[in-house]
Design a protein around this motif. Structure first.
Motif, PDB file in Angstrom:
ATOM      1  N   VAL A 123      -6.710 -12.901  17.655  1.00 14.31           N
ATOM      2  CA  VAL A 123      -7.581 -12.128  16.840  1.00 14.31           C
ATOM      3  C   VAL A 123      -6.835 -11.557  16.084  1.00 14.31           C
ATOM      4  O   VAL A 123      -5.864 -10.769  16.335  1.00 14.31           O
ATOM      5  N   GLU A 124      -7.164 -11.484  14.649  1.00 13.06           N
ATOM      6  CA  GLU A 124      -6.516 -10.744  13.819  1.00 13.06           C
ATOM      7  C   GLU A 124      -7.519  -9.585  13.409  1.00 13.06           C
ATOM      8  O   GLU A 124      -9.083  -9.942  13.539  1.00 13.06           O
ATOM      9  N   GLY A 125      -7.373  -8.301  12.637  1.00  9.83           N
ATOM     10  CA  GLY A 125      -8.024  -7.469  12.167  1.00  9.83           C
ATOM     11  C   GLY A 125      -7.724  -7.129  11.033  1.00  9.83           C
ATOM     12  O   GLY A 125      -6.510  -7.230  10.666  1.00  9.83           O
ATOM     13  N   ALA A 135      -1.365 -18.048  -0.034  1.00 16.82           N
ATOM     14  CA  ALA A 135      -1.970 -16.763  -0.317  1.00 16.82           C
ATOM     15  C   ALA A 135      -1.574 -15.489   0.559  1.00 16.82           C
ATOM     16  O   ALA A 135      -1.817 -14.539   0.150  1.00 16.82           O
ATOM     17  N   LEU A 136      -0.709 -15.987   1.740  1.00 12.44           N
ATOM     18  CA  LEU A 136      -0.288 -15.071   2.635  1.00 12.44           C
ATOM     19  C   LEU A 136       1.084 -14.522   2.510  1.00 12.44           C
ATOM     20  O   LEU A 136       1.746 -14.022   3.015  1.00 12.44           O
ATOM     21  N   ASN A 137       1.402 -14.838   1.158  1.00 11.31           N
ATOM     22  CA  ASN A 137       2.928 -14.356   0.777  1.00 11.31           C
ATOM     23  C   ASN A 137       3.963 -15.281   1.323  1.00 11.31           C
ATOM     24  O   ASN A 137       5.126 -14.910   1.553  1.00 11.31           O
ATOM     25  N   TRP A 195      -3.599  -6.482  11.674  1.00  9.08           N
ATOM     26  CA  TRP A 195      -2.859  -6.770  12.931  1.00  9.08           C
ATOM     27  C   TRP A 195      -3.316  -8.019  13.545  1.00  9.08           C
ATOM     28  O   TRP A 195      -4.292  -8.766  13.090  1.00  9.08           O
ATOM     29  N   GLY A 196      -2.464  -8.428  14.211  1.00  8.01           N
ATOM     30  CA  GLY A 196      -2.826  -9.878  15.171  1.00  8.01           C
ATOM     31  C   GLY A 196      -2.272  -9.756  16.400  1.00  8.01           C
ATOM     32  O   GLY A 196      -1.388  -9.041  16.758  1.00  8.01           O
ATOM     33  N   MET A 197      -2.880 -10.453  17.393  1.00  7.60           N
ATOM     34  CA  MET A 197      -2.552 -10.695  18.618  1.00  7.60           C
ATOM     35  C   MET A 197      -2.940 -11.701  19.372  1.00  7.60           C
ATOM     36  O   MET A 197      -3.859 -12.341  18.970  1.00  7.60           O
ATOM     37  N   GLY A 198      -2.280 -12.308  20.275  1.00  5.67           N
ATOM     38  CA  GLY A 198      -2.799 -13.629  21.037  1.00  5.67           C
ATOM     39  C   GLY A 198      -3.883 -13.196  22.288  1.00  5.67           C
ATOM     40  O   GLY A 198      -3.532 -12.331  23.027  1.00  5.67           O
ATOM     41  N   THR A 238     -12.439 -13.602   3.303  1.00  5.82           N
ATOM     42  CA  THR A 238     -12.993 -12.463   3.480  1.00  5.82           C
ATOM     43  C   THR A 238     -13.028 -11.549   2.119  1.00  5.82           C
ATOM     44  O   THR A 238     -13.957 -11.193   1.485  1.00  5.82           O
ATOM     45  N   MET A 239     -11.564 -11.349   1.770  1.00 10.54           N
ATOM     46  CA  MET A 239     -11.320 -10.657   0.863  1.00 10.54           C
ATOM     47  C   MET A 239     -11.840 -11.266  -0.472  1.00 10.54           C
ATOM     48  O   MET A 239     -11.878 -10.536  -1.610  1.00 10.54           O
ATOM     49  N   MET A 240     -11.849 -12.687  -0.455  1.00 10.44           N
ATOM     50  CA  MET A 240     -12.126 -13.454  -1.802  1.00 10.44           C
ATOM     51  C   MET A 240     -13.450 -13.374  -1.975  1.00 10.44           C
ATOM     52  O   MET A 240     -14.098 -13.708  -3.053  1.00 10.44           O
ATOM     53  N   MET A 298       0.765  -2.739   6.947  1.00  5.51           N
ATOM     54  CA  MET A 298      -0.068  -2.510   5.764  1.00  5.51           C
ATOM     55  C   MET A 298       0.099  -3.752   5.123  1.00  5.51           C
ATOM     56  O   MET A 298       0.912  -4.482   4.907  1.00  5.51           O
ATOM     57  N   VAL A 299      -1.178  -4.226   4.464  1.00  2.55           N
ATOM     58  CA  VAL A 299      -1.201  -5.409   3.694  1.00  2.55           C
ATOM     59  C   VAL A 299      -0.169  -5.718   2.868  1.00  2.55           C
ATOM     60  O   VAL A 299      -0.416  -4.537   1.780  1.00  2.55           O
ATOM     61  N   HIS A 300       0.416  -6.728   2.348  1.00  2.00           N
ATOM     62  CA  HIS A 300       1.239  -6.789   1.263  1.00  2.00           C
ATOM     63  C   HIS A 300       0.664  -6.918  -0.040  1.00  2.00           C
ATOM     64  O   HIS A 300      -0.320  -7.539  -0.197  1.00  2.00           O
ATOM     65  N   ILE A 328       2.553  -6.113  22.537  1.00  2.00           N
ATOM     66  CA  ILE A 328       1.177  -6.441  22.587  1.00  2.00           C
ATOM     67  C   ILE A 328       0.942  -7.009  21.392  1.00  2.00           C
ATOM     68  O   ILE A 328      -0.207  -7.983  21.513  1.00  2.00           O
ATOM     69  N   LEU A 329       1.190  -6.455  20.160  1.00  2.00           N
ATOM     70  CA  LEU A 329       0.633  -7.142  18.853  1.00  2.00           C
ATOM     71  C   LEU A 329       1.407  -6.881  17.763  1.00  2.00           C
ATOM     72  O   LEU A 329       2.595  -6.014  17.821  1.00  2.00           O
ATOM     73  N   GLY A 330       1.253  -7.550  16.520  1.00  2.00           N
ATOM     74  CA  GLY A 330       1.941  -7.013  15.623  1.00  2.00           C
ATOM     75  C   GLY A 330       0.930  -6.615  14.320  1.00  2.00           C
ATOM     76  O   GLY A 330      -0.208  -6.772  14.371  1.00  2.00           O
TER      77      GLY A 330
HETATM   78  C1  2U9 Z   1      -3.920 -10.623   5.625  1.00  2.00           C
HETATM   79  C2  2U9 Z   1      -3.008  -9.682   5.652  1.00  2.00           C
HETATM   80  C3  2U9 Z   1      -2.382  -9.410   6.698  1.00  2.00           C
HETATM   81  C4  2U9 Z   1      -2.254 -10.215  10.247  1.00  2.00           C
HETATM   82  C5  2U9 Z   1      -1.032  -9.913  11.166  1.00  2.00           C
HETATM   83  C6  2U9 Z   1       0.532  -9.945  13.004  1.00  2.00           C
HETATM   84  C7  2U9 Z   1       0.964  -8.861  12.258  1.00  2.00           C
HETATM   85  C8  2U9 Z   1       0.953 -10.784  14.067  1.00  2.00           C
HETATM   86  C9  2U9 Z   1       0.876 -12.093  15.744  1.00  2.00           C
HETATM   87  C10 2U9 Z   1       0.580 -11.551  17.069  1.00  2.00           C
HETATM   88  C11 2U9 Z   1       0.703 -12.575  18.360  1.00  2.00           C
HETATM   89  C12 2U9 Z   1       0.729 -13.699  15.863  1.00  2.00           C
HETATM   90  O1  2U9 Z   1      -0.499 -14.742  17.897  1.00  2.00           O
HETATM   91  S1  2U9 Z   1       0.639 -14.173  17.574  1.00  2.00           S
HETATM   92  O2  2U9 Z   1       1.740 -14.737  17.842  1.00  2.00           O
HETATM   93  N1  2U9 Z   1       0.352 -11.516  14.560  1.00  2.00           N
HETATM   94  O3  2U9 Z   1       2.000 -10.107  14.709  1.00  2.00           O
HETATM   95  N2  2U9 Z   1      -0.510 -10.402  12.320  1.00  2.00           N
HETATM   96  S2  2U9 Z   1      -0.167  -8.661  11.020  1.00  2.00           S
HETATM   97  O4  2U9 Z   1      -1.734  -9.600   8.993  1.00  2.00           O
HETATM   98  C13 2U9 Z   1      -2.679 -10.257   7.797  1.00  2.00           C
HETATM   99  C14 2U9 Z   1      -3.552 -11.006   8.148  1.00  2.00           C
HETATM  100  C15 2U9 Z   1      -4.382 -11.298   6.963  1.00  2.00           C
HETATM  101  C16 2U9 Z   1      -5.066 -10.918   4.638  1.00  2.00           C
END
Ligand code: 2U9
Length: 360
Positions: free
Chosen positions: A216-218, A144-146, A313-316, A184-186, A292-294, A287-289
């Motif tokens: 934690v992702e947002g 689902a996440l491509n 976004w996502g971060m550790g 959540t989106m579903m 825009m959602v694909h 600090i994070l990645g």
């Molecule tokens: C959906 C769509 C997009 C979440 C994202 C990152 C970038 C990212 C890393 C940070 C440190 C993982 O713990 S880590 O190694 N994550 O860089 N995560 S965008 O993107 C999403 C999530 C859900 C539906």
């Protein structure tokens, strides 16, 4: 001294000699109980002649009253004495340091503390917390996440797979909390503003990686959420989390299957004497990645990319906890060493809030 005076003197002496309530009760029963000495006397009144009763009655009733009064007074005295003893025992010297009771001897683990801080910061920006299972389906964690078939992240060496379930569906220990955003989106229509903290697993164990860690992702989805909004939210987060007035951020183009365009984000810092200070200096720390959602991910979640858009976004969490609170090594996080927890842990009652300051 008449027999009544004798009895009165004896009883009053016994009452005064009673050392505690139990002893006093014994005296009371011996005097005023059913078979008590005074009660027996009172019963004799009935058999007396009117003259005798006229003479003895008041004496015997007087004796009963005196004994009752003496017992009541003694009862009070004993109660006060017992209270003084208790008060003396319970005297609290408020100047003494708080005795660490079990409820304050424990410590909040830095991971839990940081999740509390994150929740407070994003709640303040209108985000709710979404959670999901650690054991995920291959579809929700990857497809689902491509993640195309054969994507390296799907490889055993990178992920903990479980035996396929009764439907033959491969289960996996989630490698990120992104499947929670997919769920959540579903399950809810936009607008969506959620953060998803939780445990994540990767086949990785070295100085700075542990098989289980926390992320934690947002996610923000509505009709016009764009990168400018994303940059503002991430900057507000970094200022609040690292408790600095201002902080420079650097967005470097990157790639994630589930976002397009994607960026890795560095924040400005200075490193003096092994200490890292944020919001100043010429140095940068990743600090994070984010991104825009694909559109493929939106479609996989039943959302029309021409109608909705958003960013994530996502971060550790372990990583940002180490950066903020200066832990040099990740592994002690999970070794339950009480000395480490006492040193890096947080007092249970220091609930982080934006009002009282995240770290009081
Ligand atoms: C959906 C769509 C997009 C979440 C994202 C990152 C970038 C990212 C890393 C940070 C440190 C993982 O713990 S880590 O190694 N994550 O860089 N995560 S965008 O993107 C999403 C999530 C859900 C539906």
């Amino acid at each position: 001294m008449t027999d009544l005076n004798h009895l009165e003197h004896d009883l009053i002496t016994q009452v005064e000699a009673a050392g505690d309530e139990a002893a006093l009760e014994t005296v009371r029963v011996a005097a005023l109980g059913k078979k008590g000495s005074v009660s027996e006397l009172l019963k004799t009144l009935g058999a007396m002649s009117p003259e005798e009763r006229k003479e003895r009655g008041p004496l015997i009733n007087g004796l009963r009253d005196k004994v009752q009064t003496a017992i009541a007074t003694k009862k009070e005295t004993l109660a006060e004495a017992a209270l003084d003893v208790r008060l003396a025992a319970e005297r609290v010297d408020v100047t003494l340091p708080v005795q660490e009771g079990p409820e304050t001897r424990g410590r909040i683990h830095p991971i839990s503390q940081v999740i509390e801080e994150l929740t407070a910061i994003f709640a303040d920006m209108g985000f709710s917390v979404a959670e999901g299972p650690d054991i995920e389906t291959d579809y929700l964690n990857f497809t689902a996440l491509n993640f195309p078939e054969g994507h390296p992240a799907r490889e055993m060496h990178d992920t903990f797979f479980l035996a396929p379930d009764e439907k033959g569906e491969r289960k996996v220990l989630r490698t990120h909390t992104s499947p929670v955003q997919v769920r959540t989106m579903m399950s809810q229509k936009p607008p969506i503003r959620v953060i998803c903290p939780g445990r994540t697993y990767r086949h990785d164990s070295d100085q700075t990686h542990t098989p289980m860690f926390h992320q934690v992702e947002g996610l923000v989805i509505d009709t016009e959420a764009n990168i400018a909004h994303m940059k503002w939210i991430l900057e507000e987060f970094c200022k609040a989390f690292f408790e600095v007035e201002q902080v420079k951020m650097r967005f470097r183009p990157s790639f994630f299957p589930f976002t397009e365009p994607s960026a890795e984000v560095d924040i400005q810092c200075s490193r003096k004497g092994g200490e890292i200070r944020f919001g100043e200096g010429e140095d940068w720390l990743e600090i994070l990645g984010c991104g825009m959602v694909h559109p493929n991910v939106l479609r996989n979640c039943g959302l029309d990319p021409d109608q909705y858009q958003g960013f994530a976004w996502g971060m550790g969490i372990d990583r940002i906890a180490m950066l903020k609170y200066g832990m040099p090594d990740l592994r002690p996080f999970f070794e339950a060493d009480v000395r480490w927890l006492n040193h890096y842990g947080f007092r249970p009652l220091d609930i982080p809030s934006l009002v009282s300051g995240l770290t009081s």
